[in-house]
Scaffold this active site. Sequence first.
Site, PDB file in Angstrom:
ATOM      1  N   CYS A 151       0.851  -1.180   0.000  1.00  0.00           N
ATOM      2  CA  CYS A 151       0.000   0.000   0.000  1.00  0.00           C
ATOM      3  C   CYS A 151       0.892   1.237   0.000  1.00  0.00           C
ATOM      4  O   CYS A 151       1.802   1.346   0.810  1.00  0.00           O
ATOM      5  CB  CYS A 151      -0.862  -0.045   1.262  1.00  0.00           C
ATOM      6  SG  CYS A 151      -1.729   1.497   1.561  1.00  0.00           S
ATOM      7  N   ASN A 200      10.944  -0.486  -7.965  1.00  0.00           N
ATOM      8  CA  ASN A 200      10.951  -1.179  -9.252  1.00  0.00           C
ATOM      9  C   ASN A 200       9.562  -1.157  -9.862  1.00  0.00           C
ATOM     10  O   ASN A 200       8.592  -1.557  -9.216  1.00  0.00           O
ATOM     11  CB  ASN A 200      11.392  -2.634  -9.081  1.00  0.00           C
ATOM     12  CG  ASN A 200      11.692  -3.292 -10.407  1.00  0.00           C
ATOM     13  OD1 ASN A 200      12.654  -2.930 -11.076  1.00  0.00           O
ATOM     14  ND2 ASN A 200      10.856  -4.232 -10.808  1.00  0.00           N
ATOM     15  N   GLU A 201       9.481  -0.662 -11.073  1.00  0.00           N
ATOM     16  CA  GLU A 201       8.228  -0.723 -11.838  1.00  0.00           C
ATOM     17  C   GLU A 201       6.991  -0.466 -10.976  1.00  0.00           C
ATOM     18  O   GLU A 201       6.125  -1.329 -10.830  1.00  0.00           O
ATOM     19  CB  GLU A 201       8.105  -2.068 -12.555  1.00  0.00           C
ATOM     20  CG  GLU A 201       9.169  -2.274 -13.601  1.00  0.00           C
ATOM     21  CD  GLU A 201       8.899  -3.459 -14.526  1.00  0.00           C
ATOM     22  OE1 GLU A 201       8.177  -4.384 -14.128  1.00  0.00           O
ATOM     23  OE2 GLU A 201       9.407  -3.433 -15.655  1.00  0.00           O
ATOM     24  N   CYS A 218      -7.508  -0.176   0.056  1.00  0.00           N
ATOM     25  CA  CYS A 218      -7.655  -0.292   1.515  1.00  0.00           C
ATOM     26  C   CYS A 218      -8.313   0.979   2.072  1.00  0.00           C
ATOM     27  O   CYS A 218      -8.368   2.010   1.396  1.00  0.00           O
ATOM     28  CB  CYS A 218      -6.293  -0.532   2.167  1.00  0.00           C
ATOM     29  SG  CYS A 218      -5.303   0.951   2.387  1.00  0.00           S
ATOM     30  N   CYS A 251      -6.222   4.113   1.734  1.00  0.00           N
ATOM     31  CA  CYS A 251      -6.155   4.674   0.373  1.00  0.00           C
ATOM     32  C   CYS A 251      -7.472   5.368   0.019  1.00  0.00           C
ATOM     33  O   CYS A 251      -7.473   6.434  -0.606  1.00  0.00           O
ATOM     34  CB  CYS A 251      -5.819   3.589  -0.648  1.00  0.00           C
ATOM     35  SG  CYS A 251      -4.086   3.094  -0.577  1.00  0.00           S
ATOM     36  N   GLU A 297      15.996  -1.767 -18.643  1.00  0.00           N
ATOM     37  CA  GLU A 297      15.982  -3.233 -18.720  1.00  0.00           C
ATOM     38  C   GLU A 297      15.629  -3.666 -20.130  1.00  0.00           C
ATOM     39  O   GLU A 297      14.797  -3.045 -20.795  1.00  0.00           O
ATOM     40  CB  GLU A 297      14.896  -3.834 -17.810  1.00  0.00           C
ATOM     41  CG  GLU A 297      15.146  -3.774 -16.339  1.00  0.00           C
ATOM     42  CD  GLU A 297      13.999  -4.442 -15.563  1.00  0.00           C
ATOM     43  OE1 GLU A 297      13.329  -5.355 -16.110  1.00  0.00           O
ATOM     44  OE2 GLU A 297      13.778  -4.027 -14.420  1.00  0.00           O
ATOM     45  N   TRP A 347       8.370 -15.050 -19.714  1.00  0.00           N
ATOM     46  CA  TRP A 347       6.960 -14.769 -19.424  1.00  0.00           C
ATOM     47  C   TRP A 347       6.117 -14.524 -20.664  1.00  0.00           C
ATOM     48  O   TRP A 347       4.902 -14.450 -20.576  1.00  0.00           O
ATOM     49  CB  TRP A 347       6.834 -13.567 -18.470  1.00  0.00           C
ATOM     50  CG  TRP A 347       7.578 -12.341 -18.916  1.00  0.00           C
ATOM     51  CD1 TRP A 347       8.801 -11.946 -18.462  1.00  0.00           C
ATOM     52  CD2 TRP A 347       7.170 -11.377 -19.886  1.00  0.00           C
ATOM     53  NE1 TRP A 347       9.193 -10.783 -19.092  1.00  0.00           N
ATOM     54  CE2 TRP A 347       8.209 -10.407 -19.969  1.00  0.00           C
ATOM     55  CE3 TRP A 347       6.046 -11.212 -20.698  1.00  0.00           C
ATOM     56  CZ2 TRP A 347       8.150  -9.309 -20.833  1.00  0.00           C
ATOM     57  CZ3 TRP A 347       5.985 -10.124 -21.569  1.00  0.00           C
ATOM     58  CH2 TRP A 347       7.029  -9.196 -21.616  1.00  0.00           C
ATOM     59  N   GLU A 368      12.059 -16.559 -11.826  1.00  0.00           N
ATOM     60  CA  GLU A 368      12.710 -16.086 -13.058  1.00  0.00           C
ATOM     61  C   GLU A 368      13.954 -16.893 -13.422  1.00  0.00           C
ATOM     62  O   GLU A 368      14.852 -16.392 -14.107  1.00  0.00           O
ATOM     63  CB  GLU A 368      12.995 -14.586 -12.935  1.00  0.00           C
ATOM     64  CG  GLU A 368      11.670 -13.818 -12.926  1.00  0.00           C
ATOM     65  CD  GLU A 368      11.804 -12.310 -12.950  1.00  0.00           C
ATOM     66  OE1 GLU A 368      12.701 -11.778 -12.292  1.00  0.00           O
ATOM     67  OE2 GLU A 368      10.984 -11.668 -13.634  1.00  0.00           O
ATOM     68  N   PHE A 422      14.394 -19.095 -15.530  1.00  0.00           N
ATOM     69  CA  PHE A 422      14.618 -19.301 -16.966  1.00  0.00           C
ATOM     70  C   PHE A 422      14.554 -18.002 -17.766  1.00  0.00           C
ATOM     71  O   PHE A 422      14.481 -18.023 -18.985  1.00  0.00           O
ATOM     72  CB  PHE A 422      13.609 -20.324 -17.513  1.00  0.00           C
ATOM     73  CG  PHE A 422      13.785 -21.685 -16.905  1.00  0.00           C
ATOM     74  CD1 PHE A 422      15.024 -22.323 -16.943  1.00  0.00           C
ATOM     75  CD2 PHE A 422      12.737 -22.314 -16.256  1.00  0.00           C
ATOM     76  CE1 PHE A 422      15.207 -23.576 -16.363  1.00  0.00           C
ATOM     77  CE2 PHE A 422      12.897 -23.563 -15.672  1.00  0.00           C
ATOM     78  CZ  PHE A 422      14.143 -24.202 -15.718  1.00  0.00           C
ATOM     79  N   HIS A 423      14.561 -16.863 -17.062  1.00  0.00           N
ATOM     80  CA  HIS A 423      14.579 -15.596 -17.793  1.00  0.00           C
ATOM     81  C   HIS A 423      15.991 -15.330 -18.299  1.00  0.00           C
ATOM     82  O   HIS A 423      16.970 -15.544 -17.590  1.00  0.00           O
ATOM     83  CB  HIS A 423      14.130 -14.460 -16.873  1.00  0.00           C
ATOM     84  CG  HIS A 423      13.851 -13.172 -17.607  1.00  0.00           C
ATOM     85  ND1 HIS A 423      14.851 -12.372 -18.095  1.00  0.00           N
ATOM     86  CD2 HIS A 423      12.688 -12.580 -17.949  1.00  0.00           C
ATOM     87  CE1 HIS A 423      14.302 -11.332 -18.704  1.00  0.00           C
ATOM     88  NE2 HIS A 423      12.990 -11.438 -18.634  1.00  0.00           N
TER      89      HIS A 423
END
Length: 683
Positions: free
Chosen positions: A123, A157-158, A165, A168, A315, A323, A363, A365-366
């Site tokens: 949150c 990150n992103e 809630c 908010c 990135e 994915w 991740e 196999f990323h």
Amino acid sequence: MINKYKPISSKLPHFIHGGDYNPDQWLDHPEILEEDIRLMKLSKCNVMTVGIFSWVSLEPEEGKFNFEWLDGVINKLYENDIHVLLATPTGARPAWMSFKYPEVLRVSSNRMRNSHGGRHNHCYTSPIYREKTRIINTKLAERYSNHPGVIGWHISNEYGGDCHCPLCEEAFRNWLKEKYKTLDNLNKAWWTTFWSHTYTDWSQIESPVPYGEEGVHGLNLDWKRFVTHQTIDFYKWEIEPLRKANADLPITTNFMEMFYGLDYWKFAKEVDVVSWDNYPTWHNEADDVTLASRMSMVHDVMRSLKGGKPFMLMESTPGATNWQATSKLKKPGMHLLSSMQAVAHGSDTVQYFQWRKSRGSSEKFHGAVVDHCGHENTRVFRDVTDVGTTLTKLDEILGTSVNPDVAIIFDWENWWAIDDAQGPRNCGIKYKETIEQHYKAFWKKGIPVDVINMDCDFSKYKLVVAPMLYMVRPGVGERLENFVKNGGTLVSTYWSGIADETDLCFLGGFPGPLRKVLGIWSEEIDSLTDDQRNTINFNNSNELKGEFEAIELCDLIHTETAESLAVYGDDFYKGRPAVTVNNFGSGKAYYIAARTKEDFNDTFYTYLNNTLSLKHAITTELPYGVTAQLRTNGENDYIFLMNFNNATTKIELDDCSYYDILSKEKVDKTITLAPYGLAILKK
Ligand code: GLA
Ligand code: ZN
């Protein structure tokens, strides 16, 4: 005069090459750090982004901190000339926090609190989450802000998503009070008398959710605005201690393409440099050309967000993602091409997710620069090294920008409003796709484009294209009028000038505030099924000629001061105007009344290009699948010729003389690009 932006960090006046580095996953393999450094040097990586999801390694128990491992990593990298972009760890939180303080967890639109897990699951309003963030960020800032190896901050990150809630919702109501002052103003702006939805107390306002209130468009729109506001508010909270410790370190947070949930125009104002994460699904379609144009547009958005300032490709995957529906390998050439595509549009970095492939979890196999095999003898590692080597040859391009003659308006709030409107074509109103289609006509010709929102300054452009400008915020109509009056050319389309900033329809005739400049009145709009067609027939009185298909949406307009250039060929509105032009002051405003296809856009913009002599990267006819993009410092032009065909392609250059920056040779009149090949030329 030479015009350049400063490098992202004065400590590193070169292109940045590197990636997310997660050494905290390998702390019980101490030999790996040494080996990573050897491999980083080999692949010419100069910056690692460290600590993105490291909270539990930095604060394993509440109030107990461990920075030793991070000290070691930053020092070791720095001793080896590798700089660090330091992350704040708030993208995910330790389990101890979620279990002790459940309020830090996000509440979904089902109004149920999420369990601990995943990431980006917090949150933004929670005072406890904010306090914990403040503590860890302050400690990081005090310890590392003045480290010579640290060149900047990567915040969280992103950022994305919303939280429903009670905290908010309360913050939302306060935000609304600030905006509307009285409940009466709010009720009017949201047209709440409809279905008896009038609010009689502020406490009755809840966030929009699928099984509750979803039909008040003004509410939906303001909720989205609030989510942007609250996310930025949290971001500002994150960066306060960082600024205090060292105001010179640049700050960014990684954006995600044109992420629907956040208005990046608002967010961009708060970062020092824009950065974003680029994961195109190459090789999934018959060819890569349309996708190349789409990704090119995203790069242009990122550059335009800060008025032309170079951005960071924060990135990208060095290999395949894990994915995508089909996570395809990049064919030979594509890694360098896709990386240089970012540079061509104004990126001063090429960075990856991630440096070393994780051994377990979601991740594993990323794609990563270093694969599970652990050595450098891989195709991906060679591709990455190739990018590193190329970037070392581009120093003179660092800090240059583009300065296009053309701007296309792509506006987040307009996007939200159009999607929500319940209008003529709910099976596909396609705002973003429409922008991408108009954009492609320029991309094919190598005409640089800025992608702006409706608040930007129009005066520096020759041509402003505003497809589906459904929402027109206050003042925008007048600003477009001035732009055209002063000699600019405007193109707009059907479904423009319909609603104001709270999604109330303009009264007195569409296209509302654009009616004067466009010189038309739109009376009705017809919707076509996927297989219905109409036609647009030019009256052939000027260079615009021919017959084209009209699809999906056909606006039935009356010319007022405009003249008709083309008419519909079918249905009960056969003969009614389909394309118009209005001479307005010293400029012209065009209106395309129906949705068109690629052939129409190509013809139409070729015509405008001929009339307006728009700036090109290179004035040559580019073959299918090839584009040219320009970076310039005002004196030197750098042309990126890029072949998105999986086939060798020949390009005839114009009569200027060109020098190939990569091969360091003068270029012949004909240049041959390998499949997915490129050339970087200096004029
Ligand atoms: C995003 C995230 C990264 C990683 C990549 C994988 O961009 O920021 O942490 O999950 O996706 O593609
Ligand atoms: Zn919340």
